[in-house]
Design an enzyme around this catalytic site. Structure first.
Site, PDB file in Angstrom:
ATOM      1  N   LYS A 178       0.849  -1.198   0.000  1.00 53.44           N
ATOM      2  CA  LYS A 178       0.000   0.000   0.000  1.00 53.44           C
ATOM      3  C   LYS A 178       0.878   1.238   0.000  1.00 53.44           C
ATOM      4  CE  LYS A 178      -1.969   2.631   2.978  1.00 53.44           C
ATOM      5  NZ  LYS A 178      -1.792   3.882   2.185  1.00 53.44           N
ATOM      6  N   GLU A 253      10.279   2.080  10.109  1.00 53.97           N
ATOM      7  CA  GLU A 253      11.261   3.161   9.874  1.00 53.97           C
ATOM      8  C   GLU A 253      10.494   4.459  10.021  1.00 53.97           C
ATOM      9  OE1 GLU A 253      12.771   6.045   8.527  1.00 53.97           O
ATOM     10  OE2 GLU A 253      13.266   5.236   6.539  1.00 53.97           O
ATOM     11  N   CYS A 287      13.326  11.573   6.039  1.00 55.16           N
ATOM     12  CA  CYS A 287      13.283  11.114   7.435  1.00 55.16           C
ATOM     13  C   CYS A 287      14.609  11.367   8.143  1.00 55.16           C
ATOM     14  CB  CYS A 287      12.894   9.646   7.502  1.00 55.16           C
ATOM     15  SG  CYS A 287      13.862   8.616   6.404  1.00 55.16           S
ATOM     16  N   GLU A 387       9.616  16.694  14.636  1.00 55.78           N
ATOM     17  CA  GLU A 387       9.924  16.572  13.212  1.00 55.78           C
ATOM     18  C   GLU A 387       9.021  17.520  12.416  1.00 55.78           C
ATOM     19  OE1 GLU A 387       8.768  12.917  10.977  1.00 55.78           O
ATOM     20  OE2 GLU A 387      10.884  12.883  10.430  1.00 55.78           O
TER      21      GLU A 387
HETATM   22  O1  TXE Z   1       2.299  10.036   7.634  1.00 57.41           O
HETATM   23  P1  TXE Z   1       1.681   8.639   7.974  1.00 57.41           P
HETATM   24  P2  TXE Z   1       1.618  11.336   6.985  1.00 57.41           P
HETATM   25  C1  TXE Z   1       6.118  12.104   9.113  1.00 57.41           C
HETATM   26  C2  TXE Z   1       6.336  13.582   8.828  1.00 57.41           C
HETATM   27  C3  TXE Z   1       4.994  14.002   8.340  1.00 57.41           C
HETATM   28  C4  TXE Z   1       4.091  13.164   9.196  1.00 57.41           C
HETATM   29  C5  TXE Z   1       2.691  12.969   8.695  1.00 57.41           C
HETATM   30  O2  TXE Z   1       6.638  14.239  10.022  1.00 57.41           O
HETATM   31  O3  TXE Z   1       4.769  15.358   8.505  1.00 57.41           O
HETATM   32  O4  TXE Z   1       4.740  11.923   9.271  1.00 57.41           O
HETATM   33  O5  TXE Z   1       2.692  12.426   7.379  1.00 57.41           O
HETATM   34  C6  TXE Z   1      -0.255   4.976   6.040  1.00 57.41           C
HETATM   35  N1  TXE Z   1      -2.627   1.864   9.391  1.00 57.41           N
HETATM   36  N2  TXE Z   1       6.572  11.265   8.022  1.00 57.41           N
HETATM   37  O6  TXE Z   1       0.328  11.644   7.641  1.00 57.41           O
HETATM   38  O7  TXE Z   1       0.320   8.757   8.545  1.00 57.41           O
HETATM   39  C7  TXE Z   1      -0.537   6.091   5.066  1.00 57.41           C
HETATM   40  O8  TXE Z   1      -1.638   5.765   4.252  1.00 57.41           O
HETATM   41  C8  TXE Z   1      -1.848   1.569   8.338  1.00 57.41           C
HETATM   42  C9  TXE Z   1       7.870  10.647   8.196  1.00 57.41           C
HETATM   43  O9  TXE Z   1       1.573  11.171   5.521  1.00 57.41           O
HETATM   44  O10 TXE Z   1       2.687   7.944   8.801  1.00 57.41           O
HETATM   45  C10 TXE Z   1       0.780   6.155   4.309  1.00 57.41           C
HETATM   46  O11 TXE Z   1       0.833   5.096   3.345  1.00 57.41           O
HETATM   47  N3  TXE Z   1      -1.300   2.498   7.546  1.00 57.41           N
HETATM   48  C11 TXE Z   1       8.166   9.649   7.177  1.00 57.41           C
HETATM   49  C12 TXE Z   1       1.807   5.879   5.409  1.00 57.41           C
HETATM   50  O12 TXE Z   1       1.082   5.231   6.452  1.00 57.41           O
HETATM   51  C13 TXE Z   1      -1.519   3.792   7.830  1.00 57.41           C
HETATM   52  C14 TXE Z   1       7.587   9.769   5.841  1.00 57.41           C
HETATM   53  C15 TXE Z   1       2.494   7.107   5.978  1.00 57.41           C
HETATM   54  O13 TXE Z   1       1.537   7.947   6.552  1.00 57.41           O
HETATM   55  C16 TXE Z   1      -2.319   4.165   8.921  1.00 57.41           C
HETATM   56  C17 TXE Z   1       6.279  10.405   5.836  1.00 57.41           C
HETATM   57  C18 TXE Z   1      -2.881   3.133   9.718  1.00 57.41           C
HETATM   58  N4  TXE Z   1      -3.654   3.396  10.784  1.00 57.41           N
HETATM   59  C19 TXE Z   1       5.845  11.141   6.888  1.00 57.41           C
HETATM   60  N5  TXE Z   1      -2.367   5.520   8.965  1.00 57.41           N
HETATM   61  C20 TXE Z   1       9.497   8.979   7.153  1.00 57.41           C
HETATM   62  N6  TXE Z   1       9.903   8.331   8.239  1.00 57.41           N
HETATM   63  O14 TXE Z   1      10.158   8.966   6.142  1.00 57.41           O
HETATM   64  C21 TXE Z   1      -1.623   5.984   7.927  1.00 57.41           C
HETATM   65  N7  TXE Z   1      -1.111   4.936   7.225  1.00 57.41           N
END
Ligand code: TXE
Length: 493
Positions: A178, A253, A287, A387
Protein backbone atom coordinates in the site's frame (compact mmCIF):
# COMPACT_ATOMS: atom_id res chain seq x y z
CA UNK A 1 -10.12 10.86 -16.43
CA UNK A 2 -9.00 7.23 -16.38
CA UNK A 3 -9.00 5.66 -12.89
CA UNK A 4 -5.94 3.72 -11.69
CA UNK A 5 -6.97 0.54 -9.89
CA UNK A 6 -5.78 -2.05 -7.42
CA UNK A 7 -3.81 -5.06 -8.64
CA UNK A 8 -5.01 -8.18 -6.87
CA UNK A 9 -4.27 -11.79 -7.83
CA UNK A 10 -2.85 -10.72 -11.18
CA UNK A 11 -5.90 -8.59 -12.13
CA UNK A 12 -6.54 -4.85 -12.16
CA UNK A 13 -9.72 -4.13 -10.23
CA UNK A 14 -11.56 -1.19 -8.71
CA UNK A 15 -12.19 -0.96 -4.97
CA UNK A 16 -15.43 -2.48 -3.71
CA UNK A 17 -16.11 1.02 -2.31
CA UNK A 18 -16.70 2.34 -5.83
CA UNK A 19 -15.06 5.55 -4.64
CA UNK A 20 -12.15 7.35 -6.23
CA UNK A 21 -9.54 9.72 -4.88
CA UNK A 22 -7.97 12.70 -6.63
CA UNK A 23 -4.22 12.85 -7.01
CA UNK A 24 -2.96 16.43 -6.82
CA UNK A 25 0.08 18.09 -8.37
CA UNK A 26 1.43 20.11 -5.42
CA UNK A 27 3.16 22.56 -7.77
CA UNK A 28 -0.17 24.02 -8.85
CA UNK A 29 -2.94 22.28 -6.90
CA UNK A 30 -4.39 20.66 -10.05
CA UNK A 31 -5.84 17.17 -10.24
CA UNK A 32 -3.54 14.98 -12.33
CA UNK A 33 -5.12 11.55 -11.87
CA UNK A 34 -7.84 9.55 -10.19
CA UNK A 35 -7.19 6.38 -8.24
CA UNK A 36 -9.54 3.86 -6.73
CA UNK A 37 -10.06 4.47 -3.00
CA UNK A 38 -9.82 1.18 -1.18
CA UNK A 39 -11.37 0.01 2.06
CA UNK A 40 -10.65 -2.90 4.41
CA UNK A 41 -12.49 -5.37 2.16
CA UNK A 42 -10.03 -4.68 -0.69
CA UNK A 43 -7.12 -5.30 1.65
CA UNK A 44 -8.75 -8.55 2.76
CA UNK A 45 -9.00 -9.68 -0.87
CA UNK A 46 -5.37 -8.79 -1.48
CA UNK A 47 -4.28 -10.63 1.66
CA UNK A 48 -6.30 -13.70 0.62
CA UNK A 49 -4.64 -13.65 -2.81
CA UNK A 50 -1.18 -13.39 -1.25
CA UNK A 51 -1.98 -16.15 1.22
CA UNK A 52 -3.13 -18.51 -1.52
CA UNK A 53 -0.09 -17.66 -3.64
CA UNK A 54 2.30 -18.31 -0.78
CA UNK A 55 0.77 -21.25 1.07
CA UNK A 56 -1.18 -23.07 -1.68
CA UNK A 57 0.50 -22.44 -5.00
CA UNK A 58 3.95 -21.63 -3.64
CA UNK A 59 5.11 -20.97 -7.22
CA UNK A 60 7.23 -17.97 -6.23
CA UNK A 61 8.72 -19.23 -2.97
CA UNK A 62 9.56 -22.60 -4.55
CA UNK A 63 11.11 -21.01 -7.63
CA UNK A 64 14.89 -21.46 -7.58
CA UNK A 65 16.68 -18.36 -6.25
CA UNK A 66 18.51 -17.68 -9.54
CA UNK A 67 15.19 -17.72 -11.42
CA UNK A 68 13.64 -15.28 -8.96
CA UNK A 69 16.76 -13.17 -9.45
CA UNK A 70 16.22 -13.22 -13.24
CA UNK A 71 12.75 -11.75 -12.78
CA UNK A 72 14.04 -9.07 -10.42
CA UNK A 73 16.68 -8.13 -12.99
CA UNK A 74 13.96 -7.85 -15.64
CA UNK A 75 12.03 -5.57 -13.27
CA UNK A 76 15.16 -3.40 -12.92
CA UNK A 77 15.57 -3.29 -16.71
CA UNK A 78 11.93 -2.30 -17.15
CA UNK A 79 12.27 0.48 -14.55
CA UNK A 80 15.34 1.76 -16.41
CA UNK A 81 13.47 1.58 -19.73
CA UNK A 82 10.66 3.74 -18.29
CA UNK A 83 13.01 6.00 -16.31
CA UNK A 84 11.95 9.30 -17.88
CA UNK A 85 8.26 8.57 -17.49
CA UNK A 86 8.66 7.40 -13.88
CA UNK A 87 10.72 10.45 -12.93
CA UNK A 88 8.08 12.78 -14.38
CA UNK A 89 5.37 10.84 -12.53
CA UNK A 90 7.07 11.23 -9.12
CA UNK A 91 7.87 14.88 -9.83
CA UNK A 92 4.27 15.71 -10.72
CA UNK A 93 2.90 13.65 -7.85
CA UNK A 94 5.36 14.63 -5.10
CA UNK A 95 6.61 18.07 -6.18
CA UNK A 96 10.33 17.24 -6.06
CA UNK A 97 12.83 18.58 -8.64
CA UNK A 98 13.06 16.39 -11.73
CA UNK A 99 16.74 15.61 -11.31
CA UNK A 100 16.10 14.31 -7.79
CA UNK A 101 13.28 12.13 -9.13
CA UNK A 102 15.67 10.77 -11.77
CA UNK A 103 18.11 9.78 -9.02
CA UNK A 104 15.25 8.01 -7.23
CA UNK A 105 14.42 6.01 -10.37
CA UNK A 106 18.06 4.99 -10.87
CA UNK A 107 18.31 3.99 -7.20
CA UNK A 108 15.06 2.00 -7.44
CA UNK A 109 16.35 0.01 -10.43
CA UNK A 110 19.67 -0.52 -8.64
CA UNK A 111 17.82 -1.75 -5.54
CA UNK A 112 16.13 -4.52 -7.55
CA UNK A 113 19.51 -5.42 -9.08
CA UNK A 114 21.16 -5.48 -5.67
CA UNK A 115 18.64 -7.93 -4.20
CA UNK A 116 18.65 -10.01 -7.38
CA UNK A 117 22.37 -10.46 -6.79
CA UNK A 118 22.15 -10.97 -3.06
CA UNK A 119 19.56 -13.75 -3.18
CA UNK A 120 21.93 -15.94 -5.20
CA UNK A 121 24.75 -15.61 -2.63
CA UNK A 122 25.37 -18.11 0.20
CA UNK A 123 22.97 -17.85 3.12
CA UNK A 124 22.67 -19.77 6.36
CA UNK A 125 25.38 -21.70 8.16
CA UNK A 126 26.68 -25.09 9.15
CA UNK A 127 27.35 -25.80 12.82
CA UNK A 128 29.58 -28.15 14.78
CA UNK A 129 27.34 -29.39 17.61
CA UNK A 130 27.83 -31.49 20.76
CA UNK A 131 27.30 -35.25 20.59
CA UNK A 132 25.24 -35.97 23.75
CA UNK A 133 22.69 -37.95 21.68
CA UNK A 134 25.30 -39.38 19.34
CA UNK A 135 26.81 -37.77 16.30
CA UNK A 136 24.73 -34.84 15.10
CA UNK A 137 25.11 -32.15 12.55
CA UNK A 138 23.19 -28.85 12.27
CA UNK A 139 22.68 -26.26 9.59
CA UNK A 140 20.47 -23.22 9.19
CA UNK A 141 18.56 -22.06 6.16
CA UNK A 142 16.78 -18.83 5.33
CA UNK A 143 13.13 -19.00 4.30
CA UNK A 144 10.58 -16.33 3.37
CA UNK A 145 8.39 -15.08 6.21
CA UNK A 146 5.14 -15.60 4.27
CA UNK A 147 2.54 -12.90 3.56
CA UNK A 148 4.20 -9.49 3.98
CA UNK A 149 2.31 -6.19 4.03
CA UNK A 150 4.38 -3.17 3.03
CA UNK A 151 3.25 0.41 3.65
CA UNK A 152 5.17 3.42 2.36
CA UNK A 153 5.01 7.23 2.69
CA UNK A 154 4.91 9.96 0.07
CA UNK A 155 8.40 11.49 0.19
CA UNK A 156 10.12 8.96 -2.11
CA UNK A 157 7.21 7.22 -3.83
CA UNK A 158 9.06 4.86 -6.20
CA UNK A 159 12.21 4.48 -4.14
CA UNK A 160 10.45 3.48 -0.90
CA UNK A 161 8.44 0.95 -2.91
CA UNK A 162 11.71 -0.53 -4.20
CA UNK A 163 13.35 -0.56 -0.74
CA UNK A 164 10.60 -2.84 0.53
CA UNK A 165 9.38 -4.78 -2.52
CA UNK A 166 12.82 -5.78 -3.84
CA UNK A 167 14.05 -7.63 -0.72
CA UNK A 168 10.57 -8.98 0.16
CA UNK A 169 10.20 -10.51 -3.31
CA UNK A 170 13.83 -11.64 -3.52
CA UNK A 171 13.30 -13.62 -0.33
CA UNK A 172 10.30 -15.42 -1.88
CA UNK A 173 7.47 -13.80 0.06
CA UNK A 174 4.01 -12.91 -1.23
CA UNK A 175 3.27 -9.23 -0.66
CA UNK A 176 0.48 -6.70 -0.32
CA UNK A 177 1.76 -3.22 -0.99
CA UNK A 178 0.00 0.00 0.00
CA UNK A 179 1.69 3.20 -1.14
CA UNK A 180 0.78 6.55 0.35
CA UNK A 181 -2.62 7.73 -0.87
CA UNK A 182 -0.95 11.09 -1.60
CA UNK A 183 1.54 9.73 -4.18
CA UNK A 184 0.26 6.44 -5.66
CA UNK A 185 1.11 6.86 -9.35
CA UNK A 186 4.58 5.35 -9.71
CA UNK A 187 3.46 2.34 -7.65
CA UNK A 188 0.81 1.62 -10.28
CA UNK A 189 3.52 1.79 -12.97
CA UNK A 190 5.73 -0.55 -10.95
CA UNK A 191 2.94 -3.10 -10.73
CA UNK A 192 2.40 -2.80 -14.50
CA UNK A 193 6.04 -3.85 -14.72
CA UNK A 194 5.47 -6.77 -12.33
CA UNK A 195 2.59 -7.89 -14.55
CA UNK A 196 4.67 -7.52 -17.70
CA UNK A 197 7.61 -9.61 -16.40
CA UNK A 198 5.21 -12.34 -15.29
CA UNK A 199 5.33 -12.50 -11.50
CA UNK A 200 3.03 -15.41 -10.56
CA UNK A 201 -0.54 -14.21 -9.81
CA UNK A 202 -1.06 -13.26 -6.17
CA UNK A 203 2.66 -12.87 -5.47
CA UNK A 204 2.52 -9.07 -5.50
CA UNK A 205 -0.72 -7.22 -4.80
CA UNK A 206 -1.37 -3.49 -4.81
CA UNK A 207 -3.99 -1.74 -2.69
CA UNK A 208 -4.54 2.00 -3.22
CA UNK A 209 -6.18 3.88 -0.39
CA UNK A 210 -5.87 5.70 2.89
CA UNK A 211 -4.14 4.46 6.01
CA UNK A 212 -7.18 4.13 8.28
CA UNK A 213 -9.46 2.63 5.58
CA UNK A 214 -7.08 0.30 3.72
CA UNK A 215 -3.84 0.19 5.69
CA UNK A 216 -5.15 -0.66 9.14
CA UNK A 217 -6.43 -4.05 7.95
CA UNK A 218 -2.94 -4.94 6.74
CA UNK A 219 -1.57 -4.29 10.22
CA UNK A 220 -4.38 -6.09 12.05
CA UNK A 221 -5.05 -9.13 9.86
CA UNK A 222 -4.05 -12.47 11.34
CA UNK A 223 -3.38 -13.72 7.81
CA UNK A 224 -0.46 -11.30 7.43
CA UNK A 225 2.82 -12.71 8.75
CA UNK A 226 4.82 -9.51 8.66
CA UNK A 227 4.29 -5.79 8.24
CA UNK A 228 6.92 -3.22 7.37
CA UNK A 229 6.18 0.46 7.44
CA UNK A 230 7.92 3.74 6.76
CA UNK A 231 6.15 6.86 7.98
CA UNK A 232 5.35 8.88 11.06
CA UNK A 233 6.17 7.67 14.56
CA UNK A 234 2.53 8.01 15.61
CA UNK A 235 1.27 5.81 12.76
CA UNK A 236 4.11 3.39 13.47
CA UNK A 237 2.84 3.04 17.02
CA UNK A 238 -0.72 2.41 15.74
CA UNK A 239 0.59 -0.27 13.39
CA UNK A 240 2.73 -1.95 16.04
CA UNK A 241 -0.28 -2.05 18.39
CA UNK A 242 -2.55 -3.52 15.70
CA UNK A 243 0.08 -6.10 14.79
CA UNK A 244 0.12 -7.58 18.28
CA UNK A 245 -2.98 -9.74 17.63
CA UNK A 246 -1.08 -12.49 15.79
CA UNK A 247 2.40 -11.34 16.83
CA UNK A 248 3.31 -10.73 13.22
CA UNK A 249 6.84 -9.62 12.55
CA UNK A 250 7.08 -5.80 12.44
CA UNK A 251 9.61 -3.46 10.83
CA UNK A 252 9.27 0.29 11.39
CA UNK A 253 11.26 3.16 9.87
CA UNK A 254 9.87 6.28 11.52
CA UNK A 255 10.50 9.96 12.01
CA UNK A 256 13.61 11.78 13.09
CA UNK A 257 15.07 15.01 14.43
CA UNK A 258 18.62 14.33 13.42
CA UNK A 259 21.66 16.32 14.60
CA UNK A 260 24.25 17.66 12.19
CA UNK A 261 27.28 18.44 14.39
CA UNK A 262 29.78 20.91 12.93
CA UNK A 263 33.11 21.60 14.66
CA UNK A 264 35.15 24.78 14.18
CA UNK A 265 37.91 22.95 12.30
CA UNK A 266 35.54 21.71 9.58
CA UNK A 267 35.86 22.83 5.99
CA UNK A 268 33.30 25.61 6.24
CA UNK A 269 32.19 25.79 2.61
CA UNK A 270 31.81 22.01 2.48
CA UNK A 271 29.89 21.92 5.74
CA UNK A 272 27.52 24.61 4.46
CA UNK A 273 26.76 22.75 1.24
CA UNK A 274 26.26 19.38 2.97
CA UNK A 275 24.08 21.04 5.60
CA UNK A 276 21.90 22.31 2.74
CA UNK A 277 21.74 18.84 1.23
CA UNK A 278 20.97 17.63 4.74
CA UNK A 279 17.89 19.76 5.23
CA UNK A 280 16.73 21.22 1.90
CA UNK A 281 17.07 18.13 -0.32
CA UNK A 282 13.63 16.82 -1.31
CA UNK A 283 12.16 19.98 0.31
CA UNK A 284 13.36 18.68 3.67
CA UNK A 285 10.85 15.86 3.42
CA UNK A 286 13.47 13.30 4.35
CA UNK A 287 13.28 11.11 7.43
CA UNK A 288 17.03 11.49 8.00
CA UNK A 289 17.04 15.29 7.46
CA UNK A 290 19.75 17.09 9.43
CA UNK A 291 17.12 19.40 10.87
CA UNK A 292 19.14 20.33 13.97
CA UNK A 293 22.46 21.98 13.18
CA UNK A 294 24.71 21.94 16.25
CA UNK A 295 27.59 24.28 15.55
CA UNK A 296 30.68 25.18 17.54
CA UNK A 297 30.10 28.65 18.90
CA UNK A 298 33.30 30.23 17.54
CA UNK A 299 32.23 29.76 13.88
CA UNK A 300 28.49 30.10 14.30
CA UNK A 301 28.09 33.63 12.93
CA UNK A 302 30.23 32.94 9.85
CA UNK A 303 28.47 29.63 9.22
CA UNK A 304 24.93 30.97 9.62
CA UNK A 305 25.66 33.99 7.42
CA UNK A 306 26.96 31.78 4.62
CA UNK A 307 24.17 29.22 5.00
CA UNK A 308 21.56 31.97 4.83
CA UNK A 309 23.26 33.56 1.81
CA UNK A 310 23.13 30.27 -0.06
CA UNK A 311 19.60 29.41 1.12
CA UNK A 312 18.29 32.77 -0.12
CA UNK A 313 19.89 32.08 -3.50
CA UNK A 314 18.08 28.76 -3.98
CA UNK A 315 15.63 28.63 -6.85
CA UNK A 316 12.14 27.45 -5.91
CA UNK A 317 9.58 26.29 -8.40
CA UNK A 318 7.64 23.47 -10.07
CA UNK A 319 9.68 20.28 -10.05
CA UNK A 320 9.42 19.96 -13.82
CA UNK A 321 11.49 23.15 -14.18
CA UNK A 322 14.20 21.44 -12.13
CA UNK A 323 14.66 24.14 -9.49
CA UNK A 324 16.88 23.76 -6.40
CA UNK A 325 13.76 23.06 -4.39
CA UNK A 326 10.25 22.01 -5.39
CA UNK A 327 6.83 22.00 -3.75
CA UNK A 328 5.78 20.54 -0.41
CA UNK A 329 3.80 17.37 -1.11
CA UNK A 330 0.29 18.47 -0.09
CA UNK A 331 -1.81 21.28 1.30
CA UNK A 332 -1.97 19.43 4.62
CA UNK A 333 1.82 19.10 4.86
CA UNK A 334 2.20 22.78 3.86
CA UNK A 335 -0.06 23.75 6.77
CA UNK A 336 1.95 21.53 9.10
CA UNK A 337 5.25 23.10 8.05
CA UNK A 338 3.91 26.66 8.30
CA UNK A 339 2.47 25.82 11.74
CA UNK A 340 5.92 24.71 12.94
CA UNK A 341 7.42 27.94 11.60
CA UNK A 342 4.85 30.06 13.43
CA UNK A 343 5.40 28.19 16.70
CA UNK A 344 9.17 28.60 16.41
CA UNK A 345 8.71 32.36 16.03
CA UNK A 346 6.32 32.50 18.98
CA UNK A 347 8.68 30.47 21.15
CA UNK A 348 11.52 32.94 20.57
CA UNK A 349 13.72 31.39 17.87
CA UNK A 350 15.39 34.00 15.64
CA UNK A 351 14.23 33.80 12.02
CA UNK A 352 17.28 34.28 9.79
CA UNK A 353 15.70 33.66 6.38
CA UNK A 354 12.60 32.20 4.77
CA UNK A 355 9.80 31.49 7.21
CA UNK A 356 7.01 32.07 4.71
CA UNK A 357 5.04 30.37 1.99
CA UNK A 358 6.57 31.10 -1.42
CA UNK A 359 3.99 32.40 -3.86
CA UNK A 360 6.01 34.32 -6.45
CA UNK A 361 5.25 33.87 -10.14
CA UNK A 362 4.21 30.38 -11.15
CA UNK A 363 4.36 29.23 -7.51
CA UNK A 364 1.18 31.16 -6.67
CA UNK A 365 -1.13 28.14 -6.56
CA UNK A 366 1.40 25.58 -5.37
CA UNK A 367 2.51 24.50 -1.90
CA UNK A 368 5.95 26.09 -1.69
CA UNK A 369 7.91 27.14 1.39
CA UNK A 370 11.08 29.20 1.37
CA UNK A 371 14.16 27.54 2.85
CA UNK A 372 13.99 28.55 6.49
CA UNK A 373 16.72 28.96 9.10
CA UNK A 374 16.07 29.57 12.78
CA UNK A 375 18.97 30.70 14.97
CA UNK A 376 19.29 30.86 18.77
CA UNK A 377 17.18 27.76 19.28
CA UNK A 378 16.97 26.11 22.69
CA UNK A 379 16.27 22.56 23.76
CA UNK A 380 12.75 23.22 24.98
CA UNK A 381 11.49 24.67 21.68
CA UNK A 382 9.23 22.53 19.49
CA UNK A 383 11.44 23.35 16.51
CA UNK A 384 14.26 21.46 18.27
CA UNK A 385 12.11 18.57 19.48
CA UNK A 386 9.54 17.83 16.76
CA UNK A 387 9.92 16.57 13.21
CA UNK A 388 8.87 19.27 10.72
CA UNK A 389 9.40 17.36 7.47
CA UNK A 390 9.96 20.52 5.49
CA UNK A 391 12.84 22.90 4.59
CA UNK A 392 13.32 24.23 8.10
CA UNK A 393 16.46 24.01 10.21
CA UNK A 394 17.14 24.91 13.86
CA UNK A 395 20.60 26.18 14.85
CA UNK A 396 22.08 25.59 18.31
CA UNK A 397 25.63 26.12 19.54
CA UNK A 398 28.06 24.12 21.67
CA UNK A 399 31.48 24.81 23.13
CA UNK A 400 32.87 21.31 23.77
CA UNK A 401 32.78 17.84 22.25
CA UNK A 402 30.99 16.45 25.30
CA UNK A 403 28.31 19.12 25.06
CA UNK A 404 27.87 18.45 21.33
CA UNK A 405 27.33 14.74 21.98
CA UNK A 406 24.85 15.40 24.80
CA UNK A 407 22.88 17.80 22.59
CA UNK A 408 22.95 15.39 19.65
CA UNK A 409 21.38 12.66 21.78
CA UNK A 410 18.86 14.94 23.48
CA UNK A 411 15.93 13.68 21.40
CA UNK A 412 13.48 10.79 21.53
CA UNK A 413 14.46 9.97 17.94
CA UNK A 414 17.53 8.11 16.69
CA UNK A 415 17.47 7.81 12.94
CA UNK A 416 20.51 9.72 11.72
CA UNK A 417 23.30 12.17 12.50
CA UNK A 418 26.30 13.84 10.91
CA UNK A 419 29.69 15.10 12.08
CA UNK A 420 31.91 17.64 10.33
CA UNK A 421 35.52 17.97 11.45
CA UNK A 422 39.00 17.55 9.99
CA UNK A 423 40.08 15.69 13.15
CA UNK A 424 39.59 12.06 12.13
CA UNK A 425 39.78 10.60 15.63
CA UNK A 426 37.21 13.06 16.90
CA UNK A 427 34.88 12.25 14.00
CA UNK A 428 35.00 8.57 14.92
CA UNK A 429 34.57 9.27 18.64
CA UNK A 430 31.53 11.45 18.11
CA UNK A 431 29.85 9.13 15.60
CA UNK A 432 30.35 6.26 18.04
CA UNK A 433 28.50 8.19 20.74
CA UNK A 434 25.56 9.28 18.60
CA UNK A 435 22.58 7.03 19.32
CA UNK A 436 21.33 6.72 15.75
CA UNK A 437 21.21 4.06 13.06
CA UNK A 438 22.59 6.07 10.12
CA UNK A 439 25.55 8.44 10.47
CA UNK A 440 27.76 10.49 8.18
CA UNK A 441 31.23 11.99 8.54
CA UNK A 442 31.97 15.13 6.48
CA UNK A 443 28.88 14.57 4.35
CA UNK A 444 25.15 14.32 4.98
CA UNK A 445 22.38 12.20 3.42
CA UNK A 446 24.08 10.00 0.79
CA UNK A 447 22.31 6.65 0.98
CA UNK A 448 23.36 3.35 -0.53
CA UNK A 449 21.43 0.20 -1.42
CA UNK A 450 24.36 -1.82 -0.08
CA UNK A 451 24.30 -0.46 3.50
CA UNK A 452 21.67 -1.06 6.23
CA UNK A 453 19.25 1.77 6.97
CA UNK A 454 17.07 2.23 10.04
CA UNK A 455 16.66 3.84 13.43
CA UNK A 456 17.30 3.64 17.14
CA UNK A 457 14.84 4.75 19.82
CA UNK A 458 11.55 6.19 18.51
CA UNK A 459 12.80 6.15 14.94
CA UNK A 460 11.78 2.51 14.85
CA UNK A 461 13.29 -0.92 14.54
CA UNK A 462 14.38 -3.27 11.77
CA UNK A 463 16.50 -2.31 8.80
CA UNK A 464 15.91 -1.56 5.14
CA UNK A 465 18.63 -2.13 2.52
CA UNK A 466 21.84 -4.11 2.59
CA UNK A 467 22.11 -7.68 3.79
CA UNK A 468 20.06 -6.75 6.88
CA UNK A 469 17.24 -5.61 4.59
CA UNK A 470 16.98 -9.11 3.12
CA UNK A 471 17.22 -10.78 6.54
CA UNK A 472 14.19 -8.78 7.70
CA UNK A 473 12.04 -10.61 5.17
CA UNK A 474 13.38 -14.03 6.08
CA UNK A 475 12.93 -16.57 8.84
CA UNK A 476 15.89 -18.66 9.90
CA UNK A 477 15.23 -22.37 10.22
CA UNK A 478 17.49 -24.71 12.15
CA UNK A 479 17.88 -28.23 10.73
CA UNK A 480 19.36 -30.89 13.04
CA UNK A 481 20.47 -34.19 11.55
CA UNK A 482 21.15 -37.44 13.35
CA UNK A 483 24.14 -38.96 11.60
CA UNK A 484 23.52 -42.37 13.19
CA UNK A 485 19.79 -43.17 12.78
CA UNK A 486 18.37 -45.67 15.28
CA UNK A 487 17.61 -45.97 19.02
CA UNK A 488 19.74 -43.91 21.36
CA UNK A 489 18.85 -45.83 24.56
CA UNK A 490 17.67 -42.75 26.47
CA UNK A 491 14.76 -44.52 28.29
CA UNK A 492 16.57 -47.82 28.94
CA UNK A 493 18.84 -46.75 31.77
O1 TXE B 1 2.30 10.04 7.63
P1 TXE B 1 1.68 8.64 7.97
P2 TXE B 1 1.62 11.34 6.98
C1 TXE B 1 6.12 12.10 9.11
C2 TXE B 1 6.34 13.58 8.83
C3 TXE B 1 4.99 14.00 8.34
C4 TXE B 1 4.09 13.16 9.20
C5 TXE B 1 2.69 12.97 8.69
O2 TXE B 1 6.64 14.24 10.02
O3 TXE B 1 4.77 15.36 8.51
O4 TXE B 1 4.74 11.92 9.27
O5 TXE B 1 2.69 12.43 7.38
C6 TXE B 1 -0.25 4.98 6.04
N1 TXE B 1 -2.63 1.86 9.39
N2 TXE B 1 6.57 11.26 8.02
O6 TXE B 1 0.33 11.64 7.64
O7 TXE B 1 0.32 8.76 8.55
C7 TXE B 1 -0.54 6.09 5.07
O8 TXE B 1 -1.64 5.76 4.25
C8 TXE B 1 -1.85 1.57 8.34
C9 TXE B 1 7.87 10.65 8.20
O9 TXE B 1 1.57 11.17 5.52
O10 TXE B 1 2.69 7.94 8.80
C10 TXE B 1 0.78 6.15 4.31
O11 TXE B 1 0.83 5.10 3.35
N3 TXE B 1 -1.30 2.50 7.55
C11 TXE B 1 8.17 9.65 7.18
C12 TXE B 1 1.81 5.88 5.41
O12 TXE B 1 1.08 5.23 6.45
C13 TXE B 1 -1.52 3.79 7.83
C14 TXE B 1 7.59 9.77 5.84
C15 TXE B 1 2.49 7.11 5.98
O13 TXE B 1 1.54 7.95 6.55
C16 TXE B 1 -2.32 4.17 8.92
C17 TXE B 1 6.28 10.40 5.84
C18 TXE B 1 -2.88 3.13 9.72
N4 TXE B 1 -3.65 3.40 10.78
C19 TXE B 1 5.84 11.14 6.89
N5 TXE B 1 -2.37 5.52 8.96
C20 TXE B 1 9.50 8.98 7.15
N6 TXE B 1 9.90 8.33 8.24
O14 TXE B 1 10.16 8.97 6.14
C21 TXE B 1 -1.62 5.98 7.93
N7 TXE B 1 -1.11 4.94 7.23
Amino acid sequence: MEVRNNYINGQWQASVSGATREVINPSNGEVIALVTDSVAEDSKQAIAAAKAAFYQSGAWRRMAGPKRADLLLRIADAIAARADELAVMDTLDNGKPLREARCDVDDAAACFRYYAGLITKPQGGVYEVSDGFGPMHAYSMHEPVGVCALITPWNYPLLMAAWKLAPALAAGNAVVFKPSEVTPLSAVALFEIFHQVGLPAGTANLVLGSGPAAGQELAASHDVDMITFTGSTRTGQTIAAAAVGNLKKVGLELGGKSPNVIFADADLEGAVEWAMIGVFFNQGEVCSAGSRILIEESIKDRFVARLAERARAMSIGPGMKDPDMGAIVSAAQLEKVLGHIERAKQQGATLVCGGVRHTAGECAKGYFVQPTIFDNCTRDMDIVREEVFGPVVAIQTFTSEAEAIAMANDTPYGLAGGVFTTDGARALRVVKEIRAGVTWINCYNPTFNEAPWGGYKMSGYGRDLGVNGLLEYQQVKQVNINLQPGPVGWYQR
